[in-house]
Design a protein around this motif. Structure first.
Motif, PDB file in Angstrom:
ATOM      1  N   GLN A 140      16.765   2.840   2.988  1.00 52.11           N
ATOM      2  CA  GLN A 140      17.664   2.049   3.844  1.00 52.11           C
ATOM      3  C   GLN A 140      16.955   0.858   4.494  1.00 52.11           C
ATOM      4  O   GLN A 140      17.209   0.503   5.644  1.00 52.11           O
ATOM      5  CB  GLN A 140      18.316   2.937   4.905  1.00 52.11           C
ATOM      6  N   LEU A 141      16.070   0.248   3.723  1.00 51.70           N
ATOM      7  CA  LEU A 141      15.384  -0.977   4.140  1.00 51.70           C
ATOM      8  C   LEU A 141      15.869  -2.127   3.260  1.00 51.70           C
ATOM      9  O   LEU A 141      16.100  -1.939   2.062  1.00 51.70           O
ATOM     10  CB  LEU A 141      13.869  -0.837   3.992  1.00 51.70           C
ATOM     11  N   GLU A 142      16.020  -3.303   3.840  1.00 55.66           N
ATOM     12  CA  GLU A 142      16.389  -4.480   3.037  1.00 55.66           C
ATOM     13  C   GLU A 142      15.277  -4.728   2.027  1.00 55.66           C
ATOM     14  O   GLU A 142      14.095  -4.707   2.373  1.00 55.66           O
ATOM     15  CB  GLU A 142      16.605  -5.691   3.947  1.00 55.66           C
ATOM     16  N   THR A 143      15.625  -4.927   0.775  1.00 57.92           N
ATOM     17  CA  THR A 143      14.656  -4.887  -0.319  1.00 57.92           C
ATOM     18  C   THR A 143      13.573  -5.951  -0.223  1.00 57.92           C
ATOM     19  O   THR A 143      12.384  -5.661  -0.456  1.00 57.92           O
ATOM     20  CB  THR A 143      15.380  -5.012  -1.676  1.00 57.92           C
ATOM     21  N   ASN A 144      13.938  -7.195   0.083  1.00 60.08           N
ATOM     22  CA  ASN A 144      12.925  -8.242   0.187  1.00 60.08           C
ATOM     23  C   ASN A 144      11.914  -7.919   1.297  1.00 60.08           C
ATOM     24  O   ASN A 144      10.700  -8.021   1.101  1.00 60.08           O
ATOM     25  CB  ASN A 144      13.586  -9.598   0.476  1.00 60.08           C
ATOM     26  N   PHE A 145      12.428  -7.535   2.449  1.00 62.93           N
ATOM     27  CA  PHE A 145      11.559  -7.184   3.572  1.00 62.93           C
ATOM     28  C   PHE A 145      10.675  -5.990   3.232  1.00 62.93           C
ATOM     29  O   PHE A 145       9.472  -5.987   3.504  1.00 62.93           O
ATOM     30  CB  PHE A 145      12.405  -6.873   4.811  1.00 62.93           C
ATOM     31  N   ALA A 146      11.278  -4.973   2.614  1.00 64.22           N
ATOM     32  CA  ALA A 146      10.529  -3.757   2.282  1.00 64.22           C
ATOM     33  C   ALA A 146       9.367  -4.066   1.349  1.00 64.22           C
ATOM     34  O   ALA A 146       8.263  -3.527   1.517  1.00 64.22           O
ATOM     35  CB  ALA A 146      11.460  -2.729   1.638  1.00 64.22           C
ATOM     36  N   THR A 147       9.592  -4.933   0.370  1.00 58.93           N
ATOM     37  CA  THR A 147       8.577  -5.240  -0.632  1.00 58.93           C
ATOM     38  C   THR A 147       7.556  -6.243  -0.133  1.00 58.93           C
ATOM     39  O   THR A 147       6.336  -6.008  -0.192  1.00 58.93           O
ATOM     40  CB  THR A 147       9.243  -5.800  -1.903  1.00 58.93           C
ATOM     41  N   ASN A 148       8.045  -7.373   0.350  1.00 59.97           N
ATOM     42  CA  ASN A 148       7.162  -8.490   0.669  1.00 59.97           C
ATOM     43  C   ASN A 148       6.406  -8.322   1.978  1.00 59.97           C
ATOM     44  O   ASN A 148       5.232  -8.705   2.072  1.00 59.97           O
ATOM     45  CB  ASN A 148       7.980  -9.794   0.731  1.00 59.97           C
ATOM     46  N   THR A 149       7.078  -7.770   2.967  1.00 58.67           N
ATOM     47  CA  THR A 149       6.466  -7.691   4.298  1.00 58.67           C
ATOM     48  C   THR A 149       5.950  -6.292   4.618  1.00 58.67           C
ATOM     49  O   THR A 149       4.754  -6.090   4.809  1.00 58.67           O
ATOM     50  CB  THR A 149       7.469  -8.135   5.380  1.00 58.67           C
ATOM     51  N   LEU A 150       6.854  -5.317   4.671  1.00 59.61           N
ATOM     52  CA  LEU A 150       6.434  -3.975   5.077  1.00 59.61           C
ATOM     53  C   LEU A 150       5.491  -3.354   4.051  1.00 59.61           C
ATOM     54  O   LEU A 150       4.486  -2.730   4.414  1.00 59.61           O
ATOM     55  CB  LEU A 150       7.655  -3.081   5.295  1.00 59.61           C
ATOM     56  N   GLY A 151       5.782  -3.528   2.759  1.00 55.87           N
ATOM     57  CA  GLY A 151       4.911  -2.979   1.723  1.00 55.87           C
ATOM     58  C   GLY A 151       3.505  -3.553   1.801  1.00 55.87           C
ATOM     59  O   GLY A 151       2.507  -2.827   1.698  1.00 55.87           O
ATOM     60  N   THR A 152       3.432  -4.872   1.995  1.00 62.50           N
ATOM     61  CA  THR A 152       2.129  -5.531   2.136  1.00 62.50           C
ATOM     62  C   THR A 152       1.401  -5.035   3.378  1.00 62.50           C
ATOM     63  O   THR A 152       0.188  -4.785   3.348  1.00 62.50           O
ATOM     64  CB  THR A 152       2.320  -7.056   2.210  1.00 62.50           C
ATOM     65  N   TYR A 153       2.138  -4.887   4.461  1.00 62.16           N
ATOM     66  CA  TYR A 153       1.545  -4.403   5.712  1.00 62.16           C
ATOM     67  C   TYR A 153       0.970  -2.992   5.542  1.00 62.16           C
ATOM     68  O   TYR A 153      -0.169  -2.720   5.938  1.00 62.16           O
ATOM     69  CB  TYR A 153       2.591  -4.408   6.826  1.00 62.16           C
ATOM     70  N   ILE A 154       1.750  -2.103   4.934  1.00 65.13           N
ATOM     71  CA  ILE A 154       1.308  -0.711   4.798  1.00 65.13           C
ATOM     72  C   ILE A 154       0.104  -0.600   3.868  1.00 65.13           C
ATOM     73  O   ILE A 154      -0.881   0.068   4.193  1.00 65.13           O
ATOM     74  CB  ILE A 154       2.459   0.190   4.301  1.00 65.13           C
ATOM     75  N   LEU A 155       0.164  -1.248   2.716  1.00 67.04           N
ATOM     76  CA  LEU A 155      -0.948  -1.139   1.776  1.00 67.04           C
ATOM     77  C   LEU A 155      -2.235  -1.666   2.392  1.00 67.04           C
ATOM     78  O   LEU A 155      -3.298  -1.043   2.269  1.00 67.04           O
ATOM     79  CB  LEU A 155      -0.634  -1.906   0.487  1.00 67.04           C
ATOM     80  N   THR A 156      -2.152  -2.795   3.060  1.00 66.55           N
ATOM     81  CA  THR A 156      -3.348  -3.370   3.681  1.00 66.55           C
ATOM     82  C   THR A 156      -3.878  -2.468   4.790  1.00 66.55           C
ATOM     83  O   THR A 156      -5.073  -2.164   4.850  1.00 66.55           O
ATOM     84  CB  THR A 156      -3.033  -4.767   4.242  1.00 66.55           C
ATOM     85  N   THR A 157      -2.989  -2.035   5.650  1.00 66.27           N
ATOM     86  CA  THR A 157      -3.385  -1.161   6.761  1.00 66.27           C
ATOM     87  C   THR A 157      -4.031   0.122   6.254  1.00 66.27           C
ATOM     88  O   THR A 157      -5.064   0.559   6.762  1.00 66.27           O
ATOM     89  CB  THR A 157      -2.155  -0.817   7.620  1.00 66.27           C
ATOM     90  N   ALA A 158      -3.430   0.701   5.213  1.00 69.76           N
ATOM     91  CA  ALA A 158      -3.925   1.971   4.692  1.00 69.76           C
ATOM     92  C   ALA A 158      -5.280   1.841   4.018  1.00 69.76           C
ATOM     93  O   ALA A 158      -6.073   2.798   4.015  1.00 69.76           O
ATOM     94  CB  ALA A 158      -2.912   2.551   3.713  1.00 69.76           C
ATOM     95  N   LEU A 159      -5.566   0.669   3.443  1.00 72.21           N
ATOM     96  CA  LEU A 159      -6.820   0.483   2.700  1.00 72.21           C
ATOM     97  C   LEU A 159      -7.933  -0.152   3.524  1.00 72.21           C
ATOM     98  O   LEU A 159      -9.057  -0.297   3.038  1.00 72.21           O
ATOM     99  CB  LEU A 159      -6.561  -0.355   1.444  1.00 72.21           C
ATOM    100  N   VAL A 160      -7.646  -0.518   4.753  1.00 72.92           N
ATOM    101  CA  VAL A 160      -8.682  -1.102   5.613  1.00 72.92           C
ATOM    102  C   VAL A 160      -9.926  -0.219   5.725  1.00 72.92           C
ATOM    103  O   VAL A 160     -11.051  -0.716   5.621  1.00 72.92           O
ATOM    104  CB  VAL A 160      -8.106  -1.447   7.007  1.00 72.92           C
ATOM    105  N   PRO A 161      -9.792   1.102   5.911  1.00 69.99           N
ATOM    106  CA  PRO A 161     -11.009   1.934   6.011  1.00 69.99           C
ATOM    107  C   PRO A 161     -11.906   1.845   4.777  1.00 69.99           C
ATOM    108  O   PRO A 161     -13.134   1.843   4.897  1.00 69.99           O
ATOM    109  CB  PRO A 161     -10.440   3.353   6.179  1.00 69.99           C
ATOM    110  N   LEU A 162     -11.311   1.771   3.589  1.00 68.80           N
ATOM    111  CA  LEU A 162     -12.111   1.663   2.371  1.00 68.80           C
ATOM    112  C   LEU A 162     -12.734   0.281   2.262  1.00 68.80           C
ATOM    113  O   LEU A 162     -13.904   0.148   1.867  1.00 68.80           O
ATOM    114  CB  LEU A 162     -11.217   1.938   1.144  1.00 68.80           C
TER     115      LEU A 162
END
Length: 322
Positions: A140-162
């Motif tokens: 239930q997320l708008e697709t452009n936002f989910a992919t371009n913004t939130l997806g980028t935010y989560i992947l980057t945040t999650a991989l910062v420790p590595l």
């Protein structure tokens, strides 16, 4: 003001973003800056089975890098891998299947990637979409936002420790010159108000990516963050998402390789990282993130609100086991 922004931006684009703009800028490039052996360095590239992502993966593989292709479509990803391996004779090219519009899957992917890999030198956030009508994902997320913004935010945040385990770690996000016509709008992140315009939604997402990059640079001092504009390039995404624009500009568009040039340069050269973290690049130079007199600058409060909203949404979609 939007008419002013769009007019100034299009004139700027005709001068700078086209193939001729690239060729003019390239006269000032130092070719030796890409004469780099990156053997042993690990690169993760999202949206890597076509266009600019694939061109970037190919150039890095040519120079010996360990390349992880993160793609949504397995068949196309495997075909891209085969082509890259065949052309470069670099066997260290790996495929991962991930839908960047699905937050929980991104968290899970990042967790598994960190368990399987002891380092990540460079994260390249290239995946993106431009859906021209308002659609919601299964979450239930708008697709452009989910992919371009939130997806980028989560992947980057999650991989910062590595990333923080490596010296000279880098995160590069592929933005767009279209973001110049948008002021950050933190009150309607998923385009629930007014008439939906896919092109403007995409441009707003790209403005959000620029803001995220600037904020990450302030928070994570051991990682070099940057974003870049590839110019107007002839890619499958442009042909499918912007058919009218493509029909009008097809003879003036950059090749995917030309569009990827600054991305590759930021990923492997030492010159780009000599610049401060958090900048926006075009044709190997940092450039302004705002058009003159366009009134697109956000306040510190608005920028902080964006990051808090993304953190909240990312946390709400985090698997309990991660």
């Amino acid at each position: 003001m939007s008419l002013y922004r769009n007019s100034v931006w299009f004139i700027k684009g005709l001068r700078e973003y086209t193939k001729s703009g690239y060729e003019a800028a390239a006269q000032q490039f130092a070719p030796k800056e890409l004469d780099v052996d990156v053997s042993g360095r690990c690169f993760l590239i999202t949206g890597a089975n076509s266009g600019i992502g694939k061109a970037t993966a190919l150039e890095i593989a040519k120079r010996g890098g360990i390349v992880h292709l993160v793609c949504r479509n397995k068949e196309r990803a495997e075909a891209a891998k085969a082509e890259i391996v065949n052309e470069t004779n670099n066997k260290e090219v790996y495929v991962h299947i991930l839908d960047m519009s699905r937050p929980k899957m991104i968290w899970e992917f990042a967790d598994k990637f960190q368990q399987a890999n002891d380092k990540l030198n460079v994260l390249i956030n290239n995946a993106g979409c431009m859906i021209n009508r308002r659609e919601l994902t299964e979450d239930q997320l708008e697709t452009n936002f989910a992919t371009n913004t939130l997806g980028t935010y989560i992947l980057t945040t999650a991989l910062v420790p590595l990333l923080e385990k490596c010296e000279d770690a880098r995160v590069i996000t592929v933005s767009s010159g279209g973001m110049l016509v948008q002021k950050l709008n933190v009150d309607d992140l998923q385009f629930e108000k007014g008439r939906f315009d896919g092109t403007m939604a995409y441009a707003q997402n790209k403005r959000q990516q620029v803001t995220m990059t600037e904020q990450w640079a302030k928070i994570h001092k051991n990682i070099h963050f940057s974003c870049m504009h590839p110019g107007w390039a002839d890619t499958e995404a442009v042909r499918s998402s912007m058919p009218d624009f493509y029909a009008m500009m097809k003879n003036r568009l950059r090749t995917a390789t030309q569009g990827a040039d600054t991305l590759v340069w930021l990923a492997i050269s030492t010159t780009g990282t000599q610049q401060p973290s958090g900048l926006y690049f075009q044709d190997r130079k940092p450039v302004s993130t705002h058009l003159l007199l366009a009134q697109t600058r956000a306040t510190a409060v608005e920028e902080e609100k964006l990051m808090k909203s993304l953190e909240e949404k990312a946390t709400n979609h985090k698997p309990s086991t991660t």
